[in-house]
Design an enzyme around this catalytic site. Sequence first.
Site, PDB file in Angstrom:
ATOM      1  N   HIS A  17       0.751  -1.057   0.169  1.00 54.49           N
ATOM      2  CA  HIS A  17       0.192  -0.061  -0.106  1.00 54.49           C
ATOM      3  C   HIS A  17       0.857   1.230   0.091  1.00 54.49           C
ATOM      4  O   HIS A  17       0.711   2.186  -0.735  1.00 54.49           O
ATOM      5  CB  HIS A  17      -0.838   0.007   1.294  1.00 54.49           C
ATOM      6  N   ARG A  95      -1.890  -6.554  -8.228  1.00 58.26           N
ATOM      7  CA  ARG A  95      -0.649  -7.280  -7.816  1.00 58.26           C
ATOM      8  C   ARG A  95      -0.639  -8.431  -8.963  1.00 58.26           C
ATOM      9  O   ARG A  95       0.430  -9.080  -9.110  1.00 58.26           O
ATOM     10  CB  ARG A  95      -0.874  -7.790  -6.609  1.00 58.26           C
ATOM     11  N   SER A 133      -3.066  -7.839   2.690  1.00 55.41           N
ATOM     12  CA  SER A 133      -3.332  -7.530   4.157  1.00 55.41           C
ATOM     13  C   SER A 133      -3.964  -9.033   4.769  1.00 55.41           C
ATOM     14  O   SER A 133      -3.688  -9.258   6.022  1.00 55.41           O
ATOM     15  CB  SER A 133      -4.372  -6.580   4.213  1.00 55.41           C
TER      16      SER A 133
END
Length: 165
Positions: A17, A95, A133
């Site tokens: 991030h 990603r 995450s």
Amino acid sequence: MRIGLYPGTFDPITLGHIDIIRRATALVDRLVIGVAINRDKGPLFSLEERVEMLEAECVKLAKETGIEIVVHPFENLLINCARDVGAGVIVRGLRAVSDFEYEFQMVGMNRVLDSSVETVFLMAEAKHQSIASKLVKEIARLDGDVSAFVTPAVNERLLAKLGKT
């Protein structure tokens, strides 16, 4: 003034991030980090905790880049949040190909809702492409070392939240 919106849950904020935030500052004059409340995801950290972590990390980035970075919680449609903060561009990090498929659909819907707001995709740096995450939380829960994926301050808060300190 070019205002960008980088939305996400940020539960917790990762180095991936931070990489996207840093790179997005090169594209805009002001970057708003939209923290999605999204109760359906059942975040580990409360909204207030996620906002605090983001603000702490963004202070450093704002000084480093010279760009104003603001953290803004939201619970409405992403396109409405973009309107609320005056953003002309939504920044999304990618990603993998699977990210693109979902994001492609979202862009199409957002363009129908408001064609004046553009979406820009930034590919995560190769060293950050595996960071998610969800995986960071799982590794930490299972006593793995996540220090390569988050800042020391976030690592400390994550371990404390999981009762691992």
